[in-house]
Design an enzyme around this catalytic site. Structure first.
Site: not given
Ligand code: NAD
Length: 487
Positions: A182, A390
């Site tokens: 996917k 992040e």
């Protein structure tokens, strides 16, 4: 018209050896981040399409040819797929750059060889995975078999769309599993193309399936599907945590490769020219949209001021450019959301007290695109958000430290533990610091190097399980103990 300039074909699902439309007929657009233009439409997999792909993969595993094929034949087919990737290198690299916005230099010179390298390297393992005979009792014959898991679902991020196909599919297939991939909805094109090449290589129907679509629909359906034995996921921490919870219902095995906030430590005794080059590429390679990016640069106080000013000068020279231009080294971010997130993060760093010494602004190329300047924030405190969260963009946080203990304490003082870097000429210090760092990878006097033979994965909040190397084969297989009574 040369192959590299050809219009991009409509993307299809690859299910059971065929390129097909979604059962619903739905499609989605994929856009070029450098221009904002539509590249093409792609069939959008729904839960029903994922079900078809999983059932095809299941049939190809349970009754089909892949697991029962002689390993040498599996190896031959995987090697051939690696060759086909190289034979279509220019075409695949261009697709990746159009879809992701990364410089063609990276797609063509780094990503394509890595994908081909994965199929070549892991094809060699197909014939070399073995169990043990064990000395339990002379009256018995006891041995172990190393067996594939079955159907492996791979859920991929948008930052390394084709590389992740190689990382996930090559070892899984070498071990005899079948796969349903996917890709991220932002970047489906190269996974589909590699799926087509897998069929051309002669990999049997149902063994290599690709289902582009939305995470909340196609991804979710894959994780929930009872006939999937394992999910290998690379992506954000939040989605990884969600997958872990969902996978509990069907007791699925998992590999999770999540985010990072990796420390890159420069000691005063390092080769400072090399460290400067390394610190720059550690954060700006891949536009900083790299899980392993050296986004926290720890610099020893005695060299700090000079190093920061040289770094800022280098960053200012790294100007974003057209990703299709072979000279470009800084491309476009994946989309506007990500661009706004990155710009907002660097602003928040300044508000928290960091000193902006380079970049910090949007930098359109030809008046458009999601380009952001190479950005350096100095005098960052390790507890600031720009040191802990992040950002996933070209923003470097520079943090001063004093001595080895302070460097290690600051390096480890973070939720993540994906990668790290150490720059020093002192061999003993390099090894001692490497041992002390809680991270899955330590690069010494180098940064951002990868090879199919070297395992990669996280400590702490960066996840568990490994991609690449012999280590990842343990995660694609399971061990069966066989006891035979000789009496
Ligand atoms: P993301 O988590 O948003 O998406 C990753 C994939 O998960 C996509 O294919 C998405 O469609 C799918 N997904 C989303 N919701 C889902 C759900 N509910 N169920 C199943 N699948 C779902 O991440 P992203 O924004 O594509 O990638 C960026 C992130 O990936 C960053 O945090 C980065 O650090 C991480 N990353 C990690 C590594 C590593 O090796 N550790 C490598 C590359 C990227």
């Amino acid at each position: 018209m040369s192959e590299t300039l050809a219009p991009v074909r409509r993307g299809k699902l690859i299910i059971n050896g065929e390129a097909v439309d979604a059962l619903s007929g739905r499609t989605f657009e994929t856009r070029n981040p450098a221009t904002g233009e539509r590249i093409t439409d792609v069939a959008e997999a729904g839960a029903d399409d994922v079900d078809c792909a999983v059932r095809a993969a299941r049939a190809a595993f349970d009754g089909g040819p892949w697991r029962t094929m002689r390993p040498a034949e599996r190896a031959r087919l995987l090697w051939r797929l690696g060759d086909l990737v190289l034979a279509h290198a220019d075409e695949i690299a261009r697709l990746e750059t159009l879809d992701n916005g990364k410089p063609i230099f990276e797609s063509r010179q780094i990503d394509v060889p890595m994908v081909a390298g994965c199929f070549h390297y892991f094809s060699g393992w197909a014939t070399k995975m073995a169990g043990d005979t064990t000395a339990v009792n002379p009256a018995w014959f006891t041995y172990t078999l190393r067996e594939p898991l079955g159907v492996l679902g791979a859920i991929l991020p948008w930052n390394f769309p084709m590389i992740m196909v190689g990382w996930k599919a090559a070892p899984a297939l070498a071990a005899g599993n079948t796969v349903v991939i996917k890709p991220a909805a932002e970047t489906p094109l190269t996974a589909i193309r590699i799926g087509e090449l897998a069929l051309e290589a002669g990999i049997p129907p149902g063994v290599f399936n690709v289902v582009p679509g939305r995470g909340s629909v196609a991804g979710e359906a894959l994780v929930r599907h009872p006939l999937v034995d394992k999910i290998s996921f690379t992506g954000s921490t939040e989605v990884g945590q969600h997958i872990m919870r969902t996978a509990a219902d069907t007791v699925k095995k998992l590999t999770l490769e999540l985010g990072g906030k990796s420390p890159n430590i420069v000691f005063a005794d390092a080769d400072l020219d090399a460290a400067l080059r390394g610190a720059t590429s550690a954060i700006f390679y891949g536009k900083g949209e790299v899980c392993a990016a050296g986004s926290r640069l720890l610099v020893e106080k005695s060299i700090y001021d000079d190093f920061v000013s040289r770094l800022a000068e280098r960053a200012r020279k790294l100007v974003p450019g057209d990703p299709l231009d072979p000279k470009t080294r800084l491309g476009a971010l994946i989309n506007e959301n990500q661009m706004n997130h990155v710009l907002g993060a660097s602003e928040s760093g300044v508000k928290e007290g960091a000193r902006l010494v380079a970049g910090g602004q949007r930098a359109p190329v030809g008046g458009r695109g999601t380009f952001v300047q190479a950005t350096v924030l100095a005098d960052v405190d390790n507890r600031m958000r720009v040191a802990q969260e992040e950002i996933f963009g070209p923003v470097l946080s520079v943090i001063p430290f004093e001595g080895v203990d302070d460097a290690v304490a600051k390096a480890n003082d973070v939720f993540y533990g994906l990668a790290s870097g150490v720059w020093t000429r002192d061999v003993k210090k390099a090894h001692l610091v490497s041992r002390a760092l809680r991270a899955g990878t330590v690069w010494i006097n180098m940064y951002n190097f990868f090879d199919p033979g070297m395992p990669f994965g996280g400590y702490k909040g960066s996840g568990f399980g490994r991609d690449l190397g012999a280590a990842c084969l343990d995660d694609c297989t399971q061990v069966k103990s066989v006891w035979l009574n000789l009496e």
